[in-house]
Scaffold this motif. Structure first.
Motif, PDB file in Angstrom:
ATOM      1  N   CYS A  31      17.912   0.017 -16.660  1.00 46.15           N
ATOM      2  CA  CYS A  31      19.103  -0.783 -16.982  1.00 46.15           C
ATOM      3  C   CYS A  31      19.304  -0.982 -18.479  1.00 46.15           C
ATOM      4  CB  CYS A  31      19.044  -2.139 -16.286  1.00 46.15           C
ATOM      5  SG  CYS A  31      17.771  -3.259 -16.944  1.00 46.15           S
ATOM      6  N   GLU A  90      17.843  -3.157 -20.405  1.00 47.12           N
ATOM      7  CA  GLU A  90      17.573  -4.516 -20.875  1.00 47.12           C
ATOM      8  C   GLU A  90      16.162  -4.595 -21.453  1.00 47.12           C
ATOM      9  OE1 GLU A  90      19.276  -7.309 -20.997  1.00 47.12           O
ATOM     10  OE2 GLU A  90      21.110  -6.733 -19.938  1.00 47.12           O
ATOM     11  N   CYS A 108      10.811  -5.440 -15.991  1.00 47.78           N
ATOM     12  CA  CYS A 108      12.228  -5.796 -15.872  1.00 47.78           C
ATOM     13  C   CYS A 108      12.350  -6.766 -14.696  1.00 47.78           C
ATOM     14  CB  CYS A 108      13.074  -4.550 -15.627  1.00 47.78           C
ATOM     15  SG  CYS A 108      14.840  -4.905 -15.420  1.00 47.78           S
ATOM     16  N   LYS A 130      22.099  -6.735 -26.802  1.00 46.35           N
ATOM     17  CA  LYS A 130      22.312  -7.464 -25.551  1.00 46.35           C
ATOM     18  C   LYS A 130      21.826  -8.903 -25.657  1.00 46.35           C
ATOM     19  CE  LYS A 130      22.434  -3.584 -22.348  1.00 46.35           C
ATOM     20  NZ  LYS A 130      21.932  -2.992 -21.094  1.00 46.35           N
ATOM     21  N   HIS A 131      20.691  -9.129 -26.300  1.00 45.26           N
ATOM     22  CA  HIS A 131      20.208 -10.498 -26.444  1.00 45.26           C
ATOM     23  C   HIS A 131      21.044 -11.272 -27.448  1.00 45.26           C
ATOM     24  CE1 HIS A 131      15.935 -10.235 -24.553  1.00 45.26           C
ATOM     25  NE2 HIS A 131      16.917  -9.966 -23.709  1.00 45.26           N
ATOM     26  N   LYS A 187      24.064 -12.290 -25.333  1.00 46.26           N
ATOM     27  CA  LYS A 187      23.704 -13.339 -24.374  1.00 46.26           C
ATOM     28  C   LYS A 187      23.587 -14.692 -25.056  1.00 46.26           C
ATOM     29  CE  LYS A 187      21.240 -10.932 -20.670  1.00 46.26           C
ATOM     30  NZ  LYS A 187      19.935 -10.790 -19.975  1.00 46.26           N
TER      31      LYS A 187
END
Length: 406
Positions: free
Chosen positions: A92, A94, A121, A203-204, A207
């Motif tokens: 994914c 992540e 994950c 991504k973080h 978020k």
């Protein structure tokens, strides 16, 4: 969980120790072992890992060489952290979440300090794909959602004293800034507004922004302007400001403590108190024996019953560590096990990998993970590491994890 420590002063280093069986015990065991028992891993000398809330969180800092679960990793090499896509889920994309680390030094100078780090994950979808992918015979680019990194240092190294740390020692100052959101990986992307928050990935960063950092960012900028300019220019920030930008979604930090498995066997032979069990150490319960006969034609149930029987000696165990030569995991199921050819060679020296420890799903209970069909779960995760603990210029060498789902 370590081999014997070297040097009188180093015996104080914190780590889980494993000692070898004496020759008489090994010879006696070899007589009683048949091939099926060897597959179950029942004769390997095993140290069990349990978790508890630390009395003093300071004891889990990296210079005490802890074995721990949850929280953020106590990186052995605090500077040369994994980079590139190695810290991401291959499925994914992540960033992986820290699960646990085991301090396990070797009896060689270049691995005087040695720690294994396990990341996962949190998506069950990715874990299912991972299990399917691992059956592909050593693809050039494996897709993994569980990754293991080995880091080791000689006794003389730039990060730690050659003497054991004292109780009130502070960690050496050399380390990199970590991600504000997860606290786990190296912070390589800076918030363009407050110039304080750092992120391991885009991504973080997104978020954190979505969950309120944009508002906190304004407070940080205002507070930064009001503090002494010399502090601001030096890059120092007060603990209050650090709390403003901190926003983590980590599992609780727990200390890993160890017990020899045979001690539980002995305790249950002496009395029936303390730990609920299906069998005693020296005899098989008549009910269990009859069940084994009933399941004789069903390898899956038979394997599960044997697993449950062994785990019941100490049902709160979350980790099983074994460095006995040719050790095997205690598999919950007969299906889903790797063949000898199914375990790849070391990606750094091309030497063989050996089984070192396995992680049990009981750990998820202590992480307060919900028990439903979409929640993270597994039957066991078996970790294989380079037999030679090979040394190379790579600070964090990726090892291999085999996932067996229930």
């Amino acid at each position: 969980m370590a081999g014997s420590m070297r040097g009188d002063s180093v015996e104080e280093f914190k780590g889980l120790r494993i000692t070898s069986l004496d020759d008489e015990e090994e010879e006696e065991q070899d007589i009683d072992i048949d091939e099926e028992d060897e597959d179950e891993g029942e004769t390997d000398y095993t140290v069990l890992g349990f978790v508890k809330k630390p009395k003093n969180p300071h004891s889990l800092l990296r210079h005490f060489f802890p074995s721990k679960a949850g929280g953020v990793p106590a990186w052995l090499d605090p500077v040369n952290l994994p980079l590139g896509r190695s810290f991401l889920c291959d499925i994914c994309g992540e960033p992986l979440q820290f699960m646990l680390q085991v301090y396990a030094p070797e009896d060689v100078e270049y691995a005087f300090h040695r720690t294994l780090f396990v990341f996962i994950c949190t998506s069950m979808v990715c874990l299912r794909i991972d299990q399917h992918e691992q059956w592909k015979r050593h693809p050039d680019k494996p897709s993994r959602s569980v990754k293991v990194f080995r880091c080791q240092l000689p006794r003389d190294n730039p990060f730690y004293s050659s003497e054991p740390p004292k109780k009130d020692d502070k960690p050496p100052g050399s380390e990199v800034s970590s991600c504000t959101w997860c606290g786990t990986w190296r912070g390589i992307k800076q918030c363009s507004s407050c110039k304080i928050a750092l992120y391991c990935s885009e991504k973080h960063k997104v978020k954190h922004s979505q969950l309120g950092h944009d508002y906190d960012c304004q407070r940080v900028r205002f507070a930064s302007e009001s503090i002494d300019s010399s502090l601001s220019n030096s890059g120092t920030i007060s603990s209050e400001l650090q709390k403003v930008v901190a926003c983590t979604t980590l599992w609780p930090e727990l200390e890993v403590i160890q017990e020899d498995e045979d001690e539980f066997d002995t305790r249950m032979s002496d009395d029936n108190g303390g730990v609920s069990t299906l069998v005693s150490g020296n005899r098989t319960d008549d009910t269990i024996m009859s069940l084994m006969k009933e399941f004789e034609g069903d390898d899956e149930r038979k394997s599960w019953l044997s697993f449950e029987e062994r785990i019941a000696w100490a049902p709160e165990q979350v980790l099983r560590y074994c460095k006995t030569p040719d050790a095997k995991p205690l598999w919950p199921m007969s299906s889903g096990r790797p063949s000898k050819d199914g375990i790849p060679k070391c990606s750094h020296c091309s030497g063989p990998l050996r089984f070192e420890f396995q992680i049990l799903p009981q750990l998820l209970y202590y992480f307060h993970v919900r028990n439903d069909k979409d929640s993270l779960d597994w039957a066991t995760i078996a970790v294989y590491t380079c037999e030679a603990s090979c040394d190379s210029s790579v600070a964090y060498k990726e090892e291999y994890a085999w996932v067996q789902l229930s």
